[in-house]
Scaffold this active site. Structure first.
Site, short mmCIF file in Angstrom:
data_model
loop_
_atom_site.label_atom_id
_atom_site.label_comp_id
_atom_site.label_asym_id
_atom_site.label_seq_id
_atom_site.Cartn_x
_atom_site.Cartn_y
_atom_site.Cartn_z
N LYS A 112 28.96 24.30 4.04
CA LYS A 112 30.11 24.77 4.73
C LYS A 112 30.60 25.94 4.12
O LYS A 112 31.24 26.96 4.38
CB LYS A 112 31.19 23.74 5.28
CG LYS A 112 30.51 23.01 6.39
CD LYS A 112 31.31 22.34 7.29
CE LYS A 112 30.61 21.64 8.45
NZ LYS A 112 31.55 20.96 9.45
N LYS A 195 20.10 21.62 11.82
CA LYS A 195 20.27 20.66 12.82
C LYS A 195 21.39 21.01 13.82
O LYS A 195 21.90 22.05 13.57
CB LYS A 195 21.23 19.33 12.08
CG LYS A 195 22.22 19.66 11.64
CD LYS A 195 23.43 18.43 11.34
CE LYS A 195 24.84 18.76 10.98
NZ LYS A 195 25.74 17.81 11.48
N LYS A 198 27.80 21.41 16.54
CA LYS A 198 28.84 21.73 17.31
C LYS A 198 29.26 23.03 16.92
O LYS A 198 30.10 23.75 17.52
CB LYS A 198 29.83 20.71 17.75
CG LYS A 198 30.21 19.86 16.76
CD LYS A 198 30.98 18.55 17.50
CE LYS A 198 31.10 17.45 16.72
NZ LYS A 198 32.09 17.69 15.67
P1 ATP Z 1 29.57 20.12 12.86
O1 ATP Z 1 28.42 21.06 12.88
O2 ATP Z 1 30.65 20.85 13.30
O3 ATP Z 1 29.77 19.74 11.29
P2 ATP Z 1 28.13 18.17 14.02
O4 ATP Z 1 27.70 18.41 15.30
O5 ATP Z 1 27.51 17.80 12.81
O6 ATP Z 1 29.44 19.05 13.57
P3 ATP Z 1 29.89 15.92 13.43
O7 ATP Z 1 31.30 15.34 13.92
O8 ATP Z 1 29.91 16.39 12.12
O9 ATP Z 1 29.16 16.81 14.19
O10 ATP Z 1 29.21 14.65 13.40
C1 ATP Z 1 29.36 13.36 14.61
C2 ATP Z 1 28.17 12.32 14.39
O11 ATP Z 1 26.88 12.99 14.83
C3 ATP Z 1 27.67 11.81 12.80
O12 ATP Z 1 27.62 10.48 12.66
C4 ATP Z 1 26.58 12.81 12.68
O13 ATP Z 1 25.83 12.14 11.59
C5 ATP Z 1 25.98 12.96 13.94
N1 ATP Z 1 25.15 13.90 14.00
C6 ATP Z 1 25.64 15.49 14.12
N2 ATP Z 1 24.72 16.11 14.33
C7 ATP Z 1 23.42 15.39 14.39
C8 ATP Z 1 22.21 15.74 14.67
N3 ATP Z 1 21.94 17.09 15.09
N4 ATP Z 1 21.36 14.81 15.03
C9 ATP Z 1 21.59 13.47 14.91
N5 ATP Z 1 22.91 13.21 14.51
C10 ATP Z 1 23.98 14.14 14.29
#
Ligand code: ATP
Ligand code: LTN
Length: 327
Positions: A112, A195, A198
């Site tokens: 980040k 990955k 969001k």
């Molecule tokens: P950002 O990318 O904005 O950091 P994010 O999509 O990674 O957001 P988080 O709020 O960080 O979302 O994650 C919420 C939960 O979803 C966490 O437990 C994280 O491990 C899981 N998670 C996030 N992205 C993935 C993914 N691509 N595959 C599986 N699990 C995920």
């Protein structure tokens, strides 16, 4: 006594099928056996700039998504992180036993912070894992169900809990990460080496849980594929492997069955069926989501905070005593 689980998601961006498969789906199953606490982590969300109006909406929306996914407020406690000030207070205390070098090593921070010029990186972004550690150990959490990308943060949580215990005497339960098969990352539709996220620049990177049928079909049509045209599962075909994983997890079919089903067929057939599976699996969820009102959800969140606050307050008071604060 039941073991305790604690987890949270940030109310930023749109919750996607990666979040669902990697985390929330697992919570729904675990709430049957564990004393479960699920949090909407708004203090974490503001580690990057947020529009206050949007943050307010997203906080309610995320809690609604928890409920629509099957988190039952009778069985689990759900609340908003900023409603329980003990989280921020314990994070401050833990800061005093955390090394800057430990935080600089965190992969998420490097990712980040790397996106912005380092001069402009906020302190909150760096401190993110310490607040997460506070969230977890405040409640004597045994297990932390998260996606694989968060395991490093659970590791530092363990380090801080152990360090505090060593310095000041047994105070915190040392938690463990709980990652399921599904927690293997779901990758971005536009770039299978990253990955699904969001905060991705393009919404064609993810399928949000609230996407319309039309948009889901469009996103799957646009999803990148590998060279060649066969539906086979291998390391060197990351795009199709990712789509097969999504198919398998949402459609509840094994990878080998999927490979057999599409032998000799092309991407178009596969993608069209995958779109059907995604749309169908999200339909009941979206119906539940649409029925929930903001007021109803806010009530549930306030009640959740009322139920967890005494646990947090008790732990924090123990911490203050151990530190030598006059109480
Ligand atoms: P950002 O990318 O904005 O950091 P994010 O999509 O990674 O957001 P988080 O709020 O960080 O979302 O994650 C919420 C939960 O979803 C966490 O437990 C994280 O491990 C899981 N998670 C996030 N992205 C993935 C993914 N691509 N595959 C599986 N699990 C995920
Ligand atoms: N960093 C987590 C969100 C989070 C969390 C937590 C998860 C904040 N506090 C405590 C589990 C336990 C993420 O998913 N990005």
């Amino acid at each position: 006594m039941k073991k305790r689980i604690f987890s949270g998601v940030q109310p930023s961006g749109n919750l996607h099928i990666g979040n669902y498969l990697g985390a929330i789906k697992n919570w729904v199953e675990l709430q049957e056996q564990y004393d479960s606490i699920f949090c909407v982590v708004d203090l974490h969300a503001i580690t990057v700039p947020q529009d206050p109006k949007v943050l307010r909406q997203k906080t309610i929306e995320l809690a609604k998504l928890y409920l629509a996914a099957g988190i039952d407020p009778q069985k689990s406690k759900i609340f908003v992180q900023s409603h329980v000030p003990e989280h921020a207070e314990l994070a401050w205390i833990l800061n005093t036993i955390t090394k800057v070098s430990e935080l600089e090593r965190m992969t998420q921070f490097k990712d980040k912070a790397g996106k912005q010029n380092r001069e402009g990186v906020g302190m909150g972004l760096m401190d993110y894992p310490v607040l997460m550690a506070a969230d977890i150990i405040l409640y004597d959490t045994n297990l932390v169900p998260v996606g694989e990308d968060q395991t490093q943060h659970v590791e530092i949580t363990r380090t801080l809990a152990e360090r505090f215990n060593q310095k000041f005497g047994e105070t915190f339960v040392v938690p463990e990460a709980f990652v399921t098969r599904e927690g293997k990352r779901i990758m971005g539709l536009d770039d299978p080496t990253k990955k699904m996220s969001k905060s991705a620049d393009s919404e064609y990177s993810y399928i949000a849980l609230t996407d319309s049928e039309e948009l889901i079909r469009k996103k799957i049509k646009k999803a990148v594929t590998d060279s060649g045209s066969e539906i086979t599962y291998s390391e060197d075909r990351p795009a199709i492997r990712n789509l097969m994983n999504i198919y398998s997890l949402l459609g509840d079919q094994s990878i080998s069955d999927i490979a057999a089903k599409y032998a000799g067929k092309g991407y178009a057939d596969f993608k069209s069926d995958l779109a059907d599976i995604v749309v169908e699996s999200l339909r009941p969820f979206q119906e539940r989501f649409n029925k929930l009102s903001d007021e109803q959800v806010l009530e549930i969140l306030k009640d959740g905070a009322k139920r967890v606050r005494p646990l947090a307050a008790q732990k924090l008071s123990e911490v203050k005593q151990k530190l030598g604060f006059v109480v």
